[in-house]
Write a protein that holds these residues in place. Sequence first.
Motif, PDB file in Angstrom:
ATOM      1  N   VAL A  35       0.767  -0.991  -0.026  1.00  0.00           N
ATOM      2  CA  VAL A  35       0.017  -0.130  -0.289  1.00  0.00           C
ATOM      3  C   VAL A  35       0.820   1.200  -0.018  1.00  0.00           C
ATOM      4  N   ILE A  36       0.724   2.095  -1.176  1.00  0.00           N
ATOM      5  CA  ILE A  36       1.409   3.294  -0.966  1.00  0.00           C
ATOM      6  C   ILE A  36       0.830   4.487  -0.727  1.00  0.00           C
ATOM      7  N   LYS A  37       1.068   5.339   0.254  1.00  0.00           N
ATOM      8  CA  LYS A  37       0.531   6.413   0.755  1.00  0.00           C
ATOM      9  C   LYS A  37       1.195   7.545   0.500  1.00  0.00           C
ATOM     10  N   ASN A  51      16.879  -6.868 -11.328  1.00  0.00           N
ATOM     11  CA  ASN A  51      18.244  -6.458 -12.375  1.00  0.00           C
ATOM     12  C   ASN A  51      18.391  -4.969 -12.007  1.00  0.00           C
ATOM     13  N   ASN A  52      18.265  -4.658 -10.909  1.00  0.00           N
ATOM     14  CA  ASN A  52      18.655  -3.062 -10.460  1.00  0.00           C
ATOM     15  C   ASN A  52      17.534  -2.108 -10.867  1.00  0.00           C
ATOM     16  N   THR A  53      16.256  -2.595 -11.246  1.00  0.00           N
ATOM     17  CA  THR A  53      15.127  -1.806 -11.612  1.00  0.00           C
ATOM     18  C   THR A  53      13.990  -2.206 -10.741  1.00  0.00           C
ATOM     19  N   VAL A  54      13.382  -0.874 -10.478  1.00  0.00           N
ATOM     20  CA  VAL A  54      12.203  -1.002  -9.605  1.00  0.00           C
ATOM     21  C   VAL A  54      10.767  -0.939 -10.302  1.00  0.00           C
ATOM     22  N   TYR A  55       9.954  -1.773  -9.971  1.00  0.00           N
ATOM     23  CA  TYR A  55       8.856  -1.698 -11.017  1.00  0.00           C
ATOM     24  C   TYR A  55       7.563  -1.398  -9.982  1.00  0.00           C
ATOM     25  N   ILE A  56       6.589  -0.739 -10.288  1.00  0.00           N
ATOM     26  CA  ILE A  56       5.554  -0.470  -9.457  1.00  0.00           C
ATOM     27  C   ILE A  56       4.315  -0.733 -10.395  1.00  0.00           C
ATOM     28  N   SER A  89      16.196  12.038 -13.527  1.00  0.00           N
ATOM     29  CA  SER A  89      16.299  13.378 -13.016  1.00  0.00           C
ATOM     30  C   SER A  89      15.273  14.391 -13.243  1.00  0.00           C
ATOM     31  N   ASP A  90      14.111  14.021 -14.461  1.00  0.00           N
ATOM     32  CA  ASP A  90      13.301  14.986 -14.719  1.00  0.00           C
ATOM     33  C   ASP A  90      12.025  14.629 -14.019  1.00  0.00           C
ATOM     34  N   ALA A  91      12.015  13.415 -13.532  1.00  0.00           N
ATOM     35  CA  ALA A  91      10.697  12.675 -12.720  1.00  0.00           C
ATOM     36  C   ALA A  91      10.378  13.525 -11.633  1.00  0.00           C
ATOM     37  N   GLY A  92      11.258  13.901 -10.819  1.00  0.00           N
ATOM     38  CA  GLY A  92      10.805  14.599  -9.437  1.00  0.00           C
ATOM     39  C   GLY A  92      11.354  13.366  -8.467  1.00  0.00           C
ATOM     40  N   TYR A  93      11.674  13.970  -7.418  1.00  0.00           N
ATOM     41  CA  TYR A  93      12.383  13.152  -6.325  1.00  0.00           C
ATOM     42  C   TYR A  93      11.065  12.304  -5.550  1.00  0.00           C
ATOM     43  N   TYR A  94       9.805  13.043  -5.677  1.00  0.00           N
ATOM     44  CA  TYR A  94       8.681  12.083  -4.793  1.00  0.00           C
ATOM     45  C   TYR A  94       8.079  10.892  -5.674  1.00  0.00           C
ATOM     46  N   ASN A  95       8.581  10.744  -6.784  1.00  0.00           N
ATOM     47  CA  ASN A  95       7.733   9.651  -7.322  1.00  0.00           C
ATOM     48  C   ASN A  95       8.233   8.325  -6.569  1.00  0.00           C
ATOM     49  N   PRO A  96       7.154   7.510  -6.121  1.00  0.00           N
ATOM     50  CA  PRO A  96       7.443   6.322  -5.389  1.00  0.00           C
ATOM     51  C   PRO A  96       8.469   5.396  -5.995  1.00  0.00           C
TER      52      PRO A  96
END
Length: 155
Positions: A35-37, A51-56, A89-96
């Motif tokens: 659960v992401i809040k 493989n050093n990639t995060v998937y949501i 770097s263009d995504a924003g730091y707050y992207n889960p």
Amino acid sequence: MKKLIIPLFLCALLCSCSVSTKTPVINNSFSKQAVIKAGEFSYDARISCENNTVYINVCSSNAAGMTMSCSSNELVYSYKDMTKSIMKSDAGYYNPSVVIYDTLNSLSSSRIEKNENNYLYFGKIQAGDYVLKTDEKGNILSLVVENAQIIIDFE
């Protein structure tokens, strides 16, 4: 004299013992429901790392069916037949997905504390200070980035 030898022997024996406080290796290859809040907004998701990639994969809300994947330089959004790739770097730091990726890649510089049967990792990423909680086997239980108002509870 015998009374003095036994305590000295026990003292030397106890001083030569050391207590091992080995922290678990974080399982950075996983697939778990979570659960992401983010602020007052909350949604269910399947979070995977390989493989050093995060998937949501978003499972609930109006964004159900959308996938975000974050690697070292790129963030990719996929929804149905549409795909959008941007520089991380263009995504924003707050992207889960960026938050999870940055956290997993900053653990070597984090401060670790044992708390009952869990470990707490305290560190800092661009989104702010984080606390990552794992069990004794290295399975991630939760991630909190208070400055970004992000709380992720893993099942």
